[in-house]
Design a protein around this motif. Structure first.
Motif, PDB file in Angstrom:
ATOM      1  N   THR A  50      15.227 -64.065 -46.180  1.00 52.82           N
ATOM      2  CA  THR A  50      16.334 -64.585 -47.694  1.00 52.82           C
ATOM      3  C   THR A  50      15.537 -65.321 -49.237  1.00 52.82           C
ATOM      4  O   THR A  50      14.061 -64.616 -48.820  1.00 52.82           O
ATOM      5  CB  THR A  50      16.412 -66.044 -47.454  1.00 52.82           C
ATOM      6  N   PRO A  51      15.783 -64.830 -50.519  1.00 55.53           N
ATOM      7  CA  PRO A  51      14.859 -65.136 -51.017  1.00 55.53           C
ATOM      8  C   PRO A  51      14.514 -66.755 -51.540  1.00 55.53           C
ATOM      9  O   PRO A  51      15.418 -67.550 -51.068  1.00 55.53           O
ATOM     10  CB  PRO A  51      16.084 -64.455 -52.186  1.00 55.53           C
ATOM     11  N   LYS A  52      13.519 -66.529 -51.952  1.00 54.96           N
ATOM     12  CA  LYS A  52      13.045 -67.750 -51.898  1.00 54.96           C
ATOM     13  C   LYS A  52      13.660 -69.021 -53.520  1.00 54.96           C
ATOM     14  O   LYS A  52      13.507 -70.484 -53.102  1.00 54.96           O
ATOM     15  CB  LYS A  52      11.427 -68.236 -52.888  1.00 54.96           C
ATOM     16  N   ARG A  53      14.673 -68.636 -54.476  1.00 56.28           N
ATOM     17  CA  ARG A  53      15.216 -69.510 -54.414  1.00 56.28           C
ATOM     18  C   ARG A  53      16.371 -69.689 -53.574  1.00 56.28           C
ATOM     19  O   ARG A  53      16.669 -71.137 -53.933  1.00 56.28           O
ATOM     20  CB  ARG A  53      16.343 -68.691 -56.077  1.00 56.28           C
ATOM     21  N   ILE A  54      16.994 -68.994 -53.185  1.00 60.17           N
ATOM     22  CA  ILE A  54      18.029 -69.530 -52.020  1.00 60.17           C
ATOM     23  C   ILE A  54      17.990 -70.303 -51.166  1.00 60.17           C
ATOM     24  O   ILE A  54      18.349 -71.613 -51.014  1.00 60.17           O
ATOM     25  CB  ILE A  54      18.767 -68.194 -51.584  1.00 60.17           C
ATOM     26  N   LYS A  55      16.238 -70.305 -50.684  1.00 62.45           N
ATOM     27  CA  LYS A  55      15.743 -71.170 -50.212  1.00 62.45           C
ATOM     28  C   LYS A  55      15.808 -72.498 -50.309  1.00 62.45           C
ATOM     29  O   LYS A  55      15.862 -74.014 -50.245  1.00 62.45           O
ATOM     30  CB  LYS A  55      14.354 -71.013 -49.255  1.00 62.45           C
ATOM     31  N   TRP A  56      15.084 -72.916 -52.047  1.00 62.01           N
ATOM     32  CA  TRP A  56      15.088 -74.159 -52.576  1.00 62.01           C
ATOM     33  C   TRP A  56      15.950 -74.882 -52.475  1.00 62.01           C
ATOM     34  O   TRP A  56      15.704 -75.631 -52.134  1.00 62.01           O
ATOM     35  CB  TRP A  56      13.956 -73.896 -54.111  1.00 62.01           C
ATOM     36  N   ILE A  57      16.981 -73.704 -52.960  1.00 62.12           N
ATOM     37  CA  ILE A  57      18.336 -74.793 -53.137  1.00 62.12           C
ATOM     38  C   ILE A  57      18.358 -75.904 -51.651  1.00 62.12           C
ATOM     39  O   ILE A  57      19.261 -76.323 -51.546  1.00 62.12           O
ATOM     40  CB  ILE A  57      19.277 -73.085 -53.511  1.00 62.12           C
ATOM     41  N   GLY A  58      18.807 -74.433 -50.599  1.00 56.65           N
ATOM     42  CA  GLY A  58      19.019 -75.307 -49.294  1.00 56.65           C
ATOM     43  C   GLY A  58      18.589 -76.333 -49.118  1.00 56.65           C
ATOM     44  O   GLY A  58      18.676 -77.711 -48.503  1.00 56.65           O
ATOM     45  N   TYR A  59      17.137 -76.588 -49.211  1.00 58.35           N
ATOM     46  CA  TYR A  59      15.811 -77.774 -48.602  1.00 58.35           C
ATOM     47  C   TYR A  59      16.531 -78.917 -50.086  1.00 58.35           C
ATOM     48  O   TYR A  59      16.667 -79.641 -49.615  1.00 58.35           O
ATOM     49  CB  TYR A  59      14.541 -77.450 -49.472  1.00 58.35           C
ATOM     50  N   GLY A  60      16.879 -78.565 -51.326  1.00 51.89           N
ATOM     51  CA  GLY A  60      16.939 -79.770 -52.442  1.00 51.89           C
ATOM     52  C   GLY A  60      18.585 -79.796 -51.965  1.00 51.89           C
ATOM     53  O   GLY A  60      18.761 -81.054 -51.753  1.00 51.89           O
ATOM     54  N   ILE A  61      19.558 -79.930 -51.446  1.00 50.93           N
ATOM     55  CA  ILE A  61      20.506 -79.617 -50.861  1.00 50.93           C
ATOM     56  C   ILE A  61      20.509 -80.537 -49.816  1.00 50.93           C
ATOM     57  O   ILE A  61      21.003 -81.836 -49.074  1.00 50.93           O
ATOM     58  CB  ILE A  61      21.712 -78.550 -50.639  1.00 50.93           C
ATOM     59  N   ILE A  62      19.520 -80.190 -49.098  1.00 48.08           N
ATOM     60  CA  ILE A  62      19.219 -81.189 -46.959  1.00 48.08           C
ATOM     61  C   ILE A  62      18.479 -82.801 -47.838  1.00 48.08           C
ATOM     62  O   ILE A  62      18.939 -83.721 -48.099  1.00 48.08           O
ATOM     63  CB  ILE A  62      18.284 -80.537 -46.586  1.00 48.08           C
ATOM     64  N   ILE A  63      17.539 -82.320 -48.940  1.00 50.75           N
ATOM     65  CA  ILE A  63      17.467 -83.406 -48.948  1.00 50.75           C
ATOM     66  C   ILE A  63      17.949 -84.469 -49.466  1.00 50.75           C
ATOM     67  O   ILE A  63      17.859 -85.452 -49.984  1.00 50.75           O
ATOM     68  CB  ILE A  63      16.047 -82.736 -50.394  1.00 50.75           C
ATOM     69  N   PHE A  64      18.732 -84.073 -50.514  1.00 48.86           N
ATOM     70  CA  PHE A  64      19.904 -84.764 -51.732  1.00 48.86           C
ATOM     71  C   PHE A  64      20.425 -85.759 -50.655  1.00 48.86           C
ATOM     72  O   PHE A  64      20.992 -86.529 -51.027  1.00 48.86           O
ATOM     73  CB  PHE A  64      20.679 -84.108 -52.351  1.00 48.86           C
ATOM     74  N   PHE A  65      21.451 -84.790 -49.551  1.00 53.18           N
ATOM     75  CA  PHE A  65      21.829 -85.601 -48.212  1.00 53.18           C
ATOM     76  C   PHE A  65      21.057 -87.553 -47.616  1.00 53.18           C
ATOM     77  O   PHE A  65      21.481 -87.625 -47.398  1.00 53.18           O
ATOM     78  CB  PHE A  65      23.044 -84.988 -47.458  1.00 53.18           C
ATOM     79  N   VAL A  66      20.201 -86.163 -47.352  1.00 55.46           N
ATOM     80  CA  VAL A  66      19.082 -87.134 -46.509  1.00 55.46           C
ATOM     81  C   VAL A  66      19.071 -88.631 -47.489  1.00 55.46           C
ATOM     82  O   VAL A  66      18.848 -89.619 -47.500  1.00 55.46           O
ATOM     83  CB  VAL A  66      17.680 -86.770 -46.368  1.00 55.46           C
ATOM     84  N   ILE A  67      18.447 -88.223 -48.746  1.00 48.48           N
ATOM     85  CA  ILE A  67      17.722 -89.685 -49.640  1.00 48.48           C
ATOM     86  C   ILE A  67      19.900 -90.492 -50.363  1.00 48.48           C
ATOM     87  O   ILE A  67      19.578 -91.672 -49.756  1.00 48.48           O
ATOM     88  CB  ILE A  67      17.753 -89.260 -51.009  1.00 48.48           C
ATOM     89  N   LEU A  68      20.692 -89.540 -49.836  1.00 50.75           N
ATOM     90  CA  LEU A  68      22.005 -90.651 -50.212  1.00 50.75           C
ATOM     91  C   LEU A  68      21.946 -90.925 -48.903  1.00 50.75           C
ATOM     92  O   LEU A  68      22.830 -91.998 -49.574  1.00 50.75           O
ATOM     93  CB  LEU A  68      22.968 -88.933 -50.777  1.00 50.75           C
ATOM     94  N   ILE A  69      22.192 -90.471 -47.655  1.00 55.05           N
ATOM     95  CA  ILE A  69      22.003 -91.987 -46.501  1.00 55.05           C
ATOM     96  C   ILE A  69      21.803 -92.819 -46.180  1.00 55.05           C
ATOM     97  O   ILE A  69      22.060 -93.424 -46.408  1.00 55.05           O
ATOM     98  CB  ILE A  69      22.143 -90.810 -45.174  1.00 55.05           C
TER      99      ILE A  69
END
Length: 57
Positions: free
Chosen positions: A28-47
């Motif tokens: 998978t392209p790096k941009r898609i990986k970074w977007i996925g990591y960003g979404i996961i980190i966002f939800f972890v910080i939100l929780i």
């Protein structure tokens, strides 16, 4: 009517679509990986902030 009709259908589907376990995640392209990591980190910080907010209130 054949006895293994269901098995024939699933074998045909695996031949056409491939198995789900054959998915190449490393390709998978790096941009898609970074977007996925960003979404996961966002939800972890939100929780975490919600949990901290509950104990502060």
């Amino acid at each position: 009517m054949p006895k293994n009709e269901y098995n024939d259908v699933t074998e045909h589907q695996k031949r056409i679509e491939g198995k789900l376990t054959d998915m190449n995640v490393k390709g998978t392209p790096k941009r898609i990986k970074w977007i996925g990591y960003g979404i996961i980190i966002f939800f972890v910080i939100l929780i975490l902030t919600m949990i901290i907010g509950v104990f502060i209130n």
